[in-house]
Design a protein around this motif. Structure first.
Motif, PDB file in Angstrom:
ATOM      1  N   VAL A 140       0.862  -1.173   0.000  1.00  0.00           N
ATOM      2  CA  VAL A 140       0.000   0.000   0.000  1.00  0.00           C
ATOM      3  C   VAL A 140       0.903   1.229   0.000  1.00  0.00           C
ATOM      4  O   VAL A 140       1.751   1.383   0.877  1.00  0.00           O
ATOM      5  N   LEU A 141       0.737   2.068  -1.017  1.00  0.00           N
ATOM      6  CA  LEU A 141       1.555   3.263  -1.151  1.00  0.00           C
ATOM      7  C   LEU A 141       0.954   4.387  -0.316  1.00  0.00           C
ATOM      8  O   LEU A 141      -0.166   4.822  -0.565  1.00  0.00           O
ATOM      9  N   HIS A 142       1.690   4.829   0.684  1.00  0.00           N
ATOM     10  CA  HIS A 142       1.219   5.906   1.545  1.00  0.00           C
ATOM     11  C   HIS A 142       1.611   7.245   0.937  1.00  0.00           C
ATOM     12  O   HIS A 142       2.603   7.355   0.221  1.00  0.00           O
ATOM     13  N   LYS A 143       0.827   8.261   1.203  1.00  0.00           N
ATOM     14  CA  LYS A 143       1.086   9.612   0.677  1.00  0.00           C
ATOM     15  C   LYS A 143       1.238   9.586  -0.845  1.00  0.00           C
ATOM     16  O   LYS A 143       2.207  10.067  -1.401  1.00  0.00           O
ATOM     17  N   SER A 144       0.261   8.979  -1.488  1.00  0.00           N
ATOM     18  CA  SER A 144       0.309   8.804  -2.932  1.00  0.00           C
ATOM     19  C   SER A 144      -0.886   9.475  -3.597  1.00  0.00           C
ATOM     20  O   SER A 144      -1.975   9.533  -3.025  1.00  0.00           O
ATOM     21  N   ALA A 145      -0.688   9.968  -4.794  1.00  0.00           N
ATOM     22  CA  ALA A 145      -1.787  10.540  -5.579  1.00  0.00           C
ATOM     23  C   ALA A 145      -2.594   9.452  -6.275  1.00  0.00           C
ATOM     24  O   ALA A 145      -3.636   9.721  -6.843  1.00  0.00           O
ATOM     25  N   TYR A 146      -2.106   8.213  -6.235  1.00  0.00           N
ATOM     26  CA  TYR A 146      -2.804   7.104  -6.877  1.00  0.00           C
ATOM     27  C   TYR A 146      -3.984   6.661  -6.034  1.00  0.00           C
ATOM     28  O   TYR A 146      -4.006   6.826  -4.824  1.00  0.00           O
ATOM     29  N   GLY A 147      -4.943   6.041  -6.707  1.00  0.00           N
ATOM     30  CA  GLY A 147      -6.120   5.528  -6.033  1.00  0.00           C
ATOM     31  C   GLY A 147      -6.349   4.076  -6.364  1.00  0.00           C
ATOM     32  O   GLY A 147      -5.558   3.439  -7.062  1.00  0.00           O
ATOM     33  N   THR A 148      -7.468   3.564  -5.872  1.00  0.00           N
ATOM     34  CA  THR A 148      -7.794   2.156  -6.082  1.00  0.00           C
ATOM     35  C   THR A 148      -8.673   1.941  -7.306  1.00  0.00           C
ATOM     36  O   THR A 148      -8.948   0.806  -7.658  1.00  0.00           O
ATOM     37  N   ARG A 149      -9.113   3.047  -7.958  1.00  0.00           N
ATOM     38  CA  ARG A 149     -10.042   2.901  -9.077  1.00  0.00           C
ATOM     39  C   ARG A 149      -9.678   3.783 -10.255  1.00  0.00           C
ATOM     40  O   ARG A 149     -10.412   4.693 -10.615  1.00  0.00           O
ATOM     41  N   HIS A 150      -8.566   3.488 -10.878  1.00  0.00           N
ATOM     42  CA  HIS A 150      -8.192   4.195 -12.103  1.00  0.00           C
ATOM     43  C   HIS A 150      -8.793   3.430 -13.274  1.00  0.00           C
ATOM     44  O   HIS A 150      -8.655   2.207 -13.350  1.00  0.00           O
ATOM     45  N   HIS A 151      -9.439   4.156 -14.169  1.00  0.00           N
ATOM     46  CA  HIS A 151     -10.093   3.484 -15.295  1.00  0.00           C
ATOM     47  C   HIS A 151      -9.084   2.715 -16.138  1.00  0.00           C
ATOM     48  O   HIS A 151      -8.012   3.202 -16.458  1.00  0.00           O
ATOM     49  N   LEU A 152      -9.465   1.504 -16.460  1.00  0.00           N
ATOM     50  CA  LEU A 152      -8.610   0.612 -17.223  1.00  0.00           C
ATOM     51  C   LEU A 152      -8.527   1.041 -18.686  1.00  0.00           C
ATOM     52  O   LEU A 152      -7.455   1.093 -19.265  1.00  0.00           O
ATOM     53  N   TRP A 153      -9.656   1.368 -19.249  1.00  0.00           N
ATOM     54  CA  TRP A 153      -9.682   1.830 -20.632  1.00  0.00           C
ATOM     55  C   TRP A 153      -9.853   3.331 -20.636  1.00  0.00           C
ATOM     56  O   TRP A 153     -10.404   3.907 -19.714  1.00  0.00           O
ATOM     57  N   ASN A 154      -9.370   3.937 -21.705  1.00  0.00           N
ATOM     58  CA  ASN A 154      -9.404   5.395 -21.835  1.00  0.00           C
ATOM     59  C   ASN A 154      -8.631   6.069 -20.714  1.00  0.00           C
ATOM     60  O   ASN A 154      -9.012   7.118 -20.217  1.00  0.00           O
ATOM     61  N   ALA A 155      -7.548   5.433 -20.283  1.00  0.00           N
ATOM     62  CA  ALA A 155      -6.711   6.000 -19.236  1.00  0.00           C
ATOM     63  C   ALA A 155      -6.048   7.269 -19.753  1.00  0.00           C
ATOM     64  O   ALA A 155      -5.497   7.279 -20.840  1.00  0.00           O
ATOM     65  N   PRO A 156      -6.119   8.348 -18.977  1.00  0.00           N
ATOM     66  CA  PRO A 156      -5.449   9.578 -19.405  1.00  0.00           C
ATOM     67  C   PRO A 156      -3.947   9.377 -19.346  1.00  0.00           C
ATOM     68  O   PRO A 156      -3.409   8.917 -18.342  1.00  0.00           O
ATOM     69  N   LYS A 157      -3.262   9.659 -20.410  1.00  0.00           N
ATOM     70  CA  LYS A 157      -1.815   9.437 -20.480  1.00  0.00           C
ATOM     71  C   LYS A 157      -1.092  10.388 -19.534  1.00  0.00           C
ATOM     72  O   LYS A 157      -1.156  11.594 -19.689  1.00  0.00           O
ATOM     73  N   GLY A 158      -0.447   9.807 -18.514  1.00  0.00           N
ATOM     74  CA  GLY A 158       0.380  10.596 -17.612  1.00  0.00           C
ATOM     75  C   GLY A 158      -0.384  11.416 -16.599  1.00  0.00           C
ATOM     76  O   GLY A 158       0.202  12.189 -15.874  1.00  0.00           O
ATOM     77  N   GLU A 159      -1.703  11.281 -16.536  1.00  0.00           N
ATOM     78  CA  GLU A 159      -2.478  12.076 -15.587  1.00  0.00           C
ATOM     79  C   GLU A 159      -3.105  11.167 -14.551  1.00  0.00           C
ATOM     80  O   GLU A 159      -3.666  10.136 -14.850  1.00  0.00           O
TER      81      GLU A 159
END
Length: 148
Positions: free
Chosen positions: A123-142
């Motif tokens: 589990v990455l602490h203090k991260s901008a990442y989440g548990t639900r990033h869209h698999l398709w149509n992922a924004p490149k680098g965002e």
């Protein structure tokens, strides 16, 4: 080694596919041995429990969908996994009824040491990442906070 799975029935796997998770996976701490079963076409694989034939997780290479994905693995995790050089990073996938709503967990990657056959969901602490990033149509680098 022959294993039983709910999805694929009986499978013959090699020792090279088996990884030991010393603390299990959050929510499944008693499950400490898993086989990584690669899907021949595409970036997907399954993490199949060797103890519970009905427990498996769909995984994917997160870099296919989010090429700029990066994080610093804590030293304690490196020590626990005995990582020196090689590492494999995979993310859990949640398939939704509407496939375009399927998501990738970038907050808690599965980290594997292929040399020692150890694994851990970190589990990455203090991260901008989440548990639900869209698999398709992922924004490149965002990345949006929380994966929303």
């Amino acid at each position: 080694m022959i294993i039983e799975t709910l999805t694929w029935g009986t499978l013959d796997i090699s020792e090279e596919q088996v990884y030991r998770f010393s603390r299990g996976i959050p929510g499944f701490e008693e499950e400490t041995e898993f086989a990584v079963i690669r899907v021949e076409e595409g970036p997907f694989s399954y993490l199949q429990s060797l103890k519970n034939h009905s427990l498996s997780f769909l995984l994917s290479d997160p870099f296919v969908f989010y090429p700029s994905y990066e994080f610093e693995l804590p030293d304690s995790d490196k020590e626990e996994l005995e990582i020196e050089d090689d590492v494999i990073v995979l993310s859990m996938v949640t398939i939704r009824e509407e496939l375009e709503q399927s998501t990738l967990n970038l907050l808690a990657p599965i980290v594997l040491n292929p040399g020692k056959h150890t694994g851990k969901q970190t589990v990455l602490h203090k991260s901008a990442y989440g548990t639900r990033h869209h698999l398709w149509n992922a924004p490149k680098g965002e990345f949006k906070k929380g994966g929303e």
